[in-house]
Design a protein around this motif. Structure first.
Motif, PDB file in Angstrom:
ATOM      1  N   HIS A  18       0.841  -1.187   0.000  1.00  8.36           N
ATOM      2  CA  HIS A  18       0.000   0.000   0.000  1.00  8.36           C
ATOM      3  C   HIS A  18       0.885   1.249   0.000  1.00  8.36           C
ATOM      4  CE1 HIS A  18      -3.274   2.696   1.045  1.00  8.36           C
ATOM      5  NE2 HIS A  18      -2.535   3.158   2.019  1.00  8.36           N
ATOM      6  N   CYS A  20       1.352   4.572   1.120  1.00 16.10           N
ATOM      7  CA  CYS A  20       0.664   5.387   2.116  1.00 16.10           C
ATOM      8  C   CYS A  20       1.127   6.841   2.113  1.00 16.10           C
ATOM      9  CB  CYS A  20       0.754   4.774   3.502  1.00 16.10           C
ATOM     10  SG  CYS A  20       2.374   4.395   4.092  1.00 16.10           S
ATOM     11  N   THR A  39      -2.804   1.535   7.522  1.00 19.68           N
ATOM     12  CA  THR A  39      -2.782   0.169   6.992  1.00 19.68           C
ATOM     13  C   THR A  39      -1.822  -0.659   7.837  1.00 19.68           C
ATOM     14  OG1 THR A  39      -2.587  -1.151   4.979  1.00 19.68           O
ATOM     15  CG2 THR A  39      -0.925   0.544   5.313  1.00 19.68           C
TER      16      THR A  39
END
Length: 76
Positions: A18, A20, A39
């Motif tokens: 992910h 971020c 996350t």
């Protein structure tokens, strides 16, 4: 360091994780930053690059220098 990205992933394959945070190319990053990423994962990757096909501001180095002194990761 301008333009860097931070990824969180569950494996060493950080590209599948992910993204971020992505720093804007418009300004230099501050000396101290607090970045919140909502996350979970096992690996945190700090990534920076300079692409030959991209035009960067004049004050940028043509190389992707990383001057990262410390990174703290807190989890729950």
């Amino acid at each position: 360091m301008a333009g860097f990205k931070i990824f969180v992933s569950g494996s060493k394959e950080w590209q599948t994780g992910h993204e971020c945070y992505h720093h804007s190319y418009l300004t230099a990053p501050p000396d101290v930053m607090n970045i919140t990423c909502s996350t979970h994962g096992r690996y945190v990757t700090f990534y920076n690059e300079r692409k030959a096909s991209t035009v960067y501001p004049l004050n940028y180095s043509k190389f992707a220098y990383i001057q990262l002194c410390e990174m703290e990761v807190f989890g729950q």
